[in-house]
Design a protein around this motif. Structure first.
Motif, PDB file in Angstrom:
ATOM      1  N   GLU A  23      12.793  31.122  43.624  1.00 55.31           N
ATOM      2  CA  GLU A  23      13.160  30.562  44.918  1.00 55.31           C
ATOM      3  C   GLU A  23      14.583  30.014  44.917  1.00 55.31           C
ATOM      4  OE1 GLU A  23       9.838  28.063  45.598  1.00 55.31           O
ATOM      5  OE2 GLU A  23       8.814  29.553  46.838  1.00 55.31           O
ATOM      6  N   ARG A  24      14.955  29.471  43.776  1.00 58.14           N
ATOM      7  CA  ARG A  24      16.344  28.999  43.683  1.00 58.14           C
ATOM      8  C   ARG A  24      17.313  30.161  43.820  1.00 58.14           C
ATOM      9  NH1 ARG A  24      15.357  25.114  39.819  1.00 58.14           N
ATOM     10  NH2 ARG A  24      15.676  26.666  38.190  1.00 58.14           N
ATOM     11  N   ALA A  25      16.991  31.243  43.122  1.00 63.36           N
ATOM     12  CA  ALA A  25      17.864  32.419  43.179  1.00 63.36           C
ATOM     13  C   ALA A  25      17.943  32.960  44.606  1.00 63.36           C
ATOM     14  CB  ALA A  25      17.357  33.498  42.233  1.00 63.36           C
ATOM     15  N   ILE A  26      16.818  32.968  45.275  1.00 61.38           N
ATOM     16  CA  ILE A  26      16.784  33.452  46.657  1.00 61.38           C
ATOM     17  C   ILE A  26      17.710  32.608  47.525  1.00 61.38           C
ATOM     18  CG2 ILE A  26      15.353  33.543  48.733  1.00 61.38           C
ATOM     19  CD1 ILE A  26      13.061  34.492  47.010  1.00 61.38           C
ATOM     20  N   ALA A  27      17.568  31.297  47.358  1.00 63.89           N
ATOM     21  CA  ALA A  27      18.389  30.394  48.163  1.00 63.89           C
ATOM     22  C   ALA A  27      19.868  30.595  47.837  1.00 63.89           C
ATOM     23  CB  ALA A  27      17.978  28.953  47.897  1.00 63.89           C
ATOM     24  N   GLU A  28      20.163  30.713  46.570  1.00 66.49           N
ATOM     25  CA  GLU A  28      21.558  30.822  46.172  1.00 66.49           C
ATOM     26  C   GLU A  28      22.223  32.061  46.748  1.00 66.49           C
ATOM     27  OE1 GLU A  28      24.122  30.982  42.020  1.00 66.49           O
ATOM     28  OE2 GLU A  28      22.163  30.015  42.100  1.00 66.49           O
ATOM     29  N   LEU A  29      21.493  33.159  46.723  1.00 69.47           N
ATOM     30  CA  LEU A  29      22.073  34.412  47.224  1.00 69.47           C
ATOM     31  C   LEU A  29      21.893  34.581  48.725  1.00 69.47           C
ATOM     32  CD1 LEU A  29      20.953  36.862  44.419  1.00 69.47           C
ATOM     33  CD2 LEU A  29      23.223  35.907  44.805  1.00 69.47           C
ATOM     34  N   GLY A  30      21.124  33.698  49.316  1.00 69.60           N
ATOM     35  CA  GLY A  30      20.828  33.880  50.738  1.00 69.60           C
ATOM     36  C   GLY A  30      20.087  35.179  50.977  1.00 69.60           C
ATOM     37  N   TYR A  31      19.212  35.492  50.063  1.00 75.27           N
ATOM     38  CA  TYR A  31      18.492  36.759  50.172  1.00 75.27           C
ATOM     39  C   TYR A  31      17.563  36.788  51.380  1.00 75.27           C
ATOM     40  CZ  TYR A  31      14.794  40.127  49.464  1.00 75.27           C
ATOM     41  OH  TYR A  31      13.875  41.112  49.661  1.00 75.27           O
ATOM     42  N   LYS A  32      17.594  37.914  52.091  1.00 75.36           N
ATOM     43  CA  LYS A  32      16.635  38.143  53.172  1.00 75.36           C
ATOM     44  C   LYS A  32      16.048  39.524  53.007  1.00 75.36           C
ATOM     45  CE  LYS A  32      19.535  35.726  55.899  1.00 75.36           C
ATOM     46  NZ  LYS A  32      20.737  36.059  56.635  1.00 75.36           N
ATOM     47  N   PRO A  33      14.729  39.628  53.081  1.00 73.93           N
ATOM     48  CA  PRO A  33      14.124  40.939  52.877  1.00 73.93           C
ATOM     49  C   PRO A  33      14.600  41.946  53.912  1.00 73.93           C
ATOM     50  CG  PRO A  33      12.474  39.316  53.564  1.00 73.93           C
ATOM     51  CD  PRO A  33      13.742  38.580  53.305  1.00 73.93           C
ATOM     52  N   ASN A  34      14.725  43.165  53.508  1.00 72.14           N
ATOM     53  CA  ASN A  34      15.112  44.228  54.423  1.00 72.14           C
ATOM     54  C   ASN A  34      13.868  44.743  55.144  1.00 72.14           C
ATOM     55  OD1 ASN A  34      15.375  46.964  55.308  1.00 72.14           O
ATOM     56  ND2 ASN A  34      17.385  46.944  54.356  1.00 72.14           N
ATOM     57  N   MET A  35      13.868  44.502  56.447  1.00 74.18           N
ATOM     58  CA  MET A  35      12.668  44.805  57.218  1.00 74.18           C
ATOM     59  C   MET A  35      12.377  46.298  57.301  1.00 74.18           C
ATOM     60  SD  MET A  35      11.263  42.133  57.873  1.00 74.18           S
ATOM     61  CE  MET A  35      11.467  40.389  58.038  1.00 74.18           C
TER      62      MET A  35
ATOM     63  N   LEU B 206      16.402  39.911  61.990  1.00 73.39           N
ATOM     64  CA  LEU B 206      17.602  40.571  62.505  1.00 73.39           C
ATOM     65  C   LEU B 206      17.975  41.798  61.689  1.00 73.39           C
ATOM     66  CD1 LEU B 206      19.745  37.533  63.552  1.00 73.39           C
ATOM     67  CD2 LEU B 206      18.636  39.203  65.014  1.00 73.39           C
ATOM     68  N   SER B 207      17.406  41.925  60.485  1.00 70.14           N
ATOM     69  CA  SER B 207      17.739  43.125  59.732  1.00 70.14           C
ATOM     70  C   SER B 207      17.056  44.342  60.345  1.00 70.14           C
ATOM     71  CB  SER B 207      17.361  42.970  58.261  1.00 70.14           C
ATOM     72  OG  SER B 207      15.965  42.930  58.108  1.00 70.14           O
ATOM     73  N   MET B 208      16.234  44.106  61.335  1.00 71.02           N
ATOM     74  CA  MET B 208      15.670  45.230  62.085  1.00 71.02           C
ATOM     75  C   MET B 208      16.591  45.658  63.216  1.00 71.02           C
ATOM     76  SD  MET B 208      11.651  44.568  62.705  1.00 71.02           S
ATOM     77  CE  MET B 208      12.233  44.035  64.313  1.00 71.02           C
ATOM     78  N   THR B 209      17.691  44.952  63.377  1.00 68.03           N
ATOM     79  CA  THR B 209      18.563  45.268  64.507  1.00 68.03           C
ATOM     80  C   THR B 209      19.988  45.513  64.035  1.00 68.03           C
ATOM     81  OG1 THR B 209      19.288  43.002  64.928  1.00 68.03           O
ATOM     82  CG2 THR B 209      17.209  43.666  65.909  1.00 68.03           C
ATOM     83  N   ASP B 210      20.765  46.098  64.929  1.00 69.67           N
ATOM     84  CA  ASP B 210      22.164  46.361  64.588  1.00 69.67           C
ATOM     85  C   ASP B 210      23.077  45.230  65.036  1.00 69.67           C
ATOM     86  OD1 ASP B 210      21.432  48.774  63.557  1.00 69.67           O
ATOM     87  OD2 ASP B 210      21.852  49.894  65.391  1.00 69.67           O
ATOM     88  N   GLY B 211      22.540  44.312  65.826  1.00 69.85           N
ATOM     89  CA  GLY B 211      23.382  43.224  66.307  1.00 69.85           C
ATOM     90  C   GLY B 211      22.626  42.335  67.265  1.00 69.85           C
ATOM     91  N   LEU B 212      23.270  41.257  67.653  1.00 69.21           N
ATOM     92  CA  LEU B 212      22.605  40.246  68.478  1.00 69.21           C
ATOM     93  C   LEU B 212      23.492  39.800  69.638  1.00 69.21           C
ATOM     94  CD1 LEU B 212      20.430  37.954  68.910  1.00 69.21           C
ATOM     95  CD2 LEU B 212      21.752  36.600  67.282  1.00 69.21           C
TER      96      LEU B 212
END
Lengths: 337, 337
Positions: free
Chosen positions: A38-50, B114-120
């Motif tokens: 979780e720390r790593a996620i926060a640090e990188l600002g990771y967001k899953p690719n939907m 938002l990764s499901m979209t090209d922009g906002l």
DNA sequence: CCAGTGGTTTGCATCGTTGTAGGATGACCC
DNA sequence: GGGTCATCCTACAACGATGCAAACCACTGG
């Protein structure tokens, strides 16, 4: 560019699958590991690719909503309620406008765009019984807002006919006899227009009042301007009338405006009754007596119904029809007596 | 379940890559091959999987639109226009409601959704200048509807201040001196409320009329009911006034309703002027004089601007600000003199 | 007859994630 | 001390499409 599972994994010193497990709340992850990740996620600002998630899992957590036009207050308010109800279930909503056009409604049902969604809520206007087959689609579908024929999918609908009958009876019981209606539209085979007209005629029949087609004014679109235009047409016809039943509030409000311009008093000379209970119905002058078709219930139920079908086992459920309760909201434009 | 490229390829007797080429209009495909493939596509009812395409290509052909509430006619009409403009460009629109809440606006900017979209395209209400950093996002973003500070992204905005000044001057030139305003909201740091109030004050100053804060009524939300409530409050204060400037049409209409209930004539006793030129402004009684902020242009321009930035090279464009023209629509509630 | 040319088609790697199956670790018991 | 069993973590193979680069196929011209 954006961080991926692997980037997070490298930083946290675990396999990328473990990161995935953390994100998906897989139960067997040691607290220490979880925290590291979780720390790593926060640090990188990771967001899953939907997109990747959808491709792999088959779920998009997105639904599509198709309405005629957001420009029509009824559908705007309905869409707002549906989007909110969907959000509560963790779904986002993609909105399409069909313009009430049959071709576009049908095209939508076959659009590859729908593969971006888990299901569709559609409020059709143009489609008719001949399009039954088109509704046999391989994804969850909820039909909204019409009491239709035996269609092979879920409906969430209002009691158009009953409500229109009740509204007409309401006017009759308040002493009106020459009741005009605005919004008739025979082109719209399955739509509210037909059903509301039927309810109107039933009420007349029950009460022994003759049906006079000169009191029936057509309106294919239900904007305010259409109500105004229809009322002008009615006035030009020179038929007598002491009440107007608008098939929706917008029509009724447009008509009321023209009535008053023409020097007729509402409700003294002409009572006006609408349908929908829009926000603005309470604030017109005079305020508009109308039918509340249970819009909030409709929205929530439509989303719930779709959601059930999206969940596993959903495909096996039989088609269901759910009916909202309505009630007549008495206001100034048509007092009870 | 659903057919894939490979299924089509097998049926057509080509490699699956060739099918992909056909679908993407790759120029060098022999007509005979193309036809063979197209027949196979039709036979299987093949539809490309959008998630897979997005994952691979990085484009989703979807944009997100965030507005406070569809329940507010202004935003409903705006959303309708934006969705239509997006569709013309081949984009579908995902609609979010923020309720004008700062937290939700900020959350949205970081949402993985938002990764499901090209922009906002976002029409913020709650965010203020302190949130400038939050707008530095790694995806195309267009801010809508506010004349803001120097923010690091595209704005498409209306001339709130100029238009409010012009509207106030219009009332003054028609002989009004005690002009109340409804819709003030100091909490909304960057919003229209502040700017419109500023325009109002400028007009007063220019014309040598003293600013009287008893004429200023607060309304945090701009529903019709808020306009009604605000007008009741104003009447209770017992201050004299001969005009009301509603910061939007909905407020103005709510206020007008209460004025008339109180026995005041519009426009004889009190002139009423709104802002937005909603559909319904033309049909109220009396019809509402209002400011047309160029909504259609705003919608189209917002989509065009976002689209440019989505296209290649978009990231290099400098932030741009585009301003819509406004005009005052004279109607009955506030005649020119 | 073969190299060169340009149109046409294909194979392979890849996008970022989740599902499945199995490996490693340590606790516990006989 | 070896077997059993949770618990925790990892390796590998998908999901269905597109981009790249190379292969294939006529033809043409020398």
């Amino acid at each position: 560019m954006a961080a991926t599972l692997r980037d997070v994994a490298k930083l946290a010193g675990v396999s990328f699958k473990t990161v995935s497990n953390v994100i998906n709340d897989y139960p067997h992850v040691r607290p220490a590991t979880r925290e590291k990740v979780e720390r790593a996620i926060a640090e990188l600002g990771y967001k899953p690719n939907m997109s990747a998630r959808s491709l792999r899992s088959g779920r998009t957590d997105t639904i599509a909503l198709a309405v005629p036009e957001l420009n029509l207050s009824y559908f705007a308010e309905l869409a707002g309620l549906i989007i909110a109800a969907a959000e509560e279930k963790g779904l986002v909503t993609l909105v399409e406008q069909t313009g009430g056009d049959r071709e576009r409604e049908l095209a939508l049902l076959h659009s590859p765009r729908l593969s971006m969604t888990d299901g569709l809520i559609i409020s059709p206007l143009g489609m008719g019984q001949q399009d039954t087959e088109a509704l046999d689609v391989p994804f969850p579908l909820v039909l909204l807002g019409e009491r239709t024929f035996d269609w092979p999918c879920d409906h969430v609908t209002m009691r158009n006919e009953d409500a229109a009958r009740a509204a007409t009876e309401y006017l009759i019981s308040s002493g009106r006899r020459r009741i005009a209606v605005i919004g008739e539209n025979e082109a719209e085979i399955m739509g509210s227009a037909r059903l509301r007209l039927r309810g109107y005629r039933e009420a007349l029949a029950t009460q022994g009042i003759e049906y006079d087609e000169r009191l029936v004014v057509r309106a294919t679109l239900w904007h305010r301007a259409d109500g105004a235009r229809a009322m002008r047409e009615l006035l030009e016809r020179g038929v007598e009338f002491d009440a107007v039943f608008g098939f929706n509030d917008t029509l009724a409000l447009g008509a009321m405006r023209v009535l008053q311009e023409a020097g007729l008093r509402v409700p003294e000379d002409v009572a006006v009754l609408g349908f929908d209970d829009l926000d603005e119905a309470a604030y017109s002058i005079p305020s508009l007596t109308t039918v509340d078709p249970g819009r909030e219930w409709l929205a929530r139920t439509a989303v719930d119904t779709l959601f059930e079908r999206i969940g596993r086992g959903g495909a096996e459920l039989p088609p269901r029809t759910k009916l909202a309760d309505f009630r007549i909201i008495e206001r100034e434009s048509a007092p009870r007596d």
